[in-house]
Design an enzyme around this catalytic site. Structure first.
Site, PDB file in Angstrom:
ATOM      1  N   HIS A 134      41.500  64.188  70.031  1.00 51.66           N
ATOM      2  CA  HIS A 134      41.443  65.625  70.292  1.00 51.66           C
ATOM      3  C   HIS A 134      42.669  66.100  71.079  1.00 51.66           C
ATOM      4  CE1 HIS A 134      37.230  66.587  69.102  1.00 51.66           C
ATOM      5  NE2 HIS A 134      37.041  65.291  69.343  1.00 51.66           N
ATOM      6  N   GLU A 147      43.543  69.137  71.565  1.00 53.95           N
ATOM      7  CA  GLU A 147      43.193  70.360  72.295  1.00 53.95           C
ATOM      8  C   GLU A 147      42.553  70.068  73.645  1.00 53.95           C
ATOM      9  OE1 GLU A 147      39.301  69.444  70.174  1.00 53.95           O
ATOM     10  OE2 GLU A 147      41.454  69.071  69.911  1.00 53.95           O
ATOM     11  N   CYS A 195      38.773  65.356  64.368  1.00 57.03           N
ATOM     12  CA  CYS A 195      37.482  64.706  64.522  1.00 57.03           C
ATOM     13  C   CYS A 195      36.567  65.071  63.351  1.00 57.03           C
ATOM     14  CB  CYS A 195      36.881  65.042  65.888  1.00 57.03           C
ATOM     15  SG  CYS A 195      35.600  63.887  66.428  1.00 57.03           S
TER      16      CYS A 195
END
Length: 216
Positions: free
Chosen positions: A194, A196, A86
């Site tokens: 993302h 994560e 990002c």
């Protein structure tokens, strides 16, 4: 494996990323942007998401001149692996570690939702656990995720197998629906989604776990 996660004023995905890599068994260290060196045992540098310097000038434009980024450039030029997610992807393009630019979403709105992605290439250390053409789901949360590069640049990315992920539905207007790319040396990877945030079923899915764990 030793993972270094960079912190700039406005970084807000650092702890999420640290949690993910600790869950995978890696040693995690956080490095502040004013530091001018990386730990000697660094195996992977992660430029985490957020809003470095508030994105007040242009996303990633101030972070690229931070002291730590010179050390990151040297690390990448020696073949060290760098992952930018990002805002981290934006910083890597601003730093010219990756080609192209990220600008305003076509809708001019911030978009936060789960999106379906196509794995375009697995001939790299970041997406090797997946199958080419496989569809995975990861969340996005960005206002400046519209990837752009000119027609010659797109062809070079295609010819060099540098396009790693595409949106199955081009949600932000990115050229060629690009969601993630790597450098020619295949050791620097940037993506807007993302991974994560997709490491536990309780969070909606685990499609990001293999991506983060690939380098372990």
């Amino acid at each position: 494996m030793s993972v270094v996660i960079l912190r700039f004023p406005g970084t807000n995905c650092d702890l999420d990323m640290g949690y993910a890599y600790e869950k995978l068994g890696a040693k995690v260290e956080y490095v502040w942007h004013t530091q001018d060196f990386l730990p000697k045992d660094t195996d992977l540098v992660v430029v985490a998401g957020g809003f470095s310097y508030g994105d007040y000038l242009r996303s990633g434009a101030i972070a690229k001149v931070a002291k730590i980024m010179e050390a990151v450039r040297e690390f990448a030029n020696r073949g060290g692996r760098v992952l930018g997610i990002c805002n981290g992807f934006q910083i890597l393009t601003e730093s010219r570690l990756l080609e192209g630019v990220l600008h305003r979403n076509e809708s001019l709105k911030f978009i936060a939702k789960n999106v379906e992605l196509e794995v375009v290439s697995t001939q790299n250390p970041f997406l090797s656990p997946y199958k080419q053409g496989e569809h995975i789901t990861l969340p996005i949360a960005h206002a400046d995720g519209n990837y752009f590069i000119d027609a010659d640049g797109v062809k070079k990315l295609q010819d060099r197998d540098q396009i790693l992920l595409r949106y199955t539905q081009n949600i932000n207007g990115s050229v060629d629906a690009i969601a993630g790319i790597c450098n020619e040396g295949k050791n620097v990877f940037g993506l807007m989604p993302h991974p994560e945030r997709a490491i536990e079923k309780a969070l909606g899915g685990v499609d990001g776990l293999a991506m983060l764990g690939a380098l372990l």
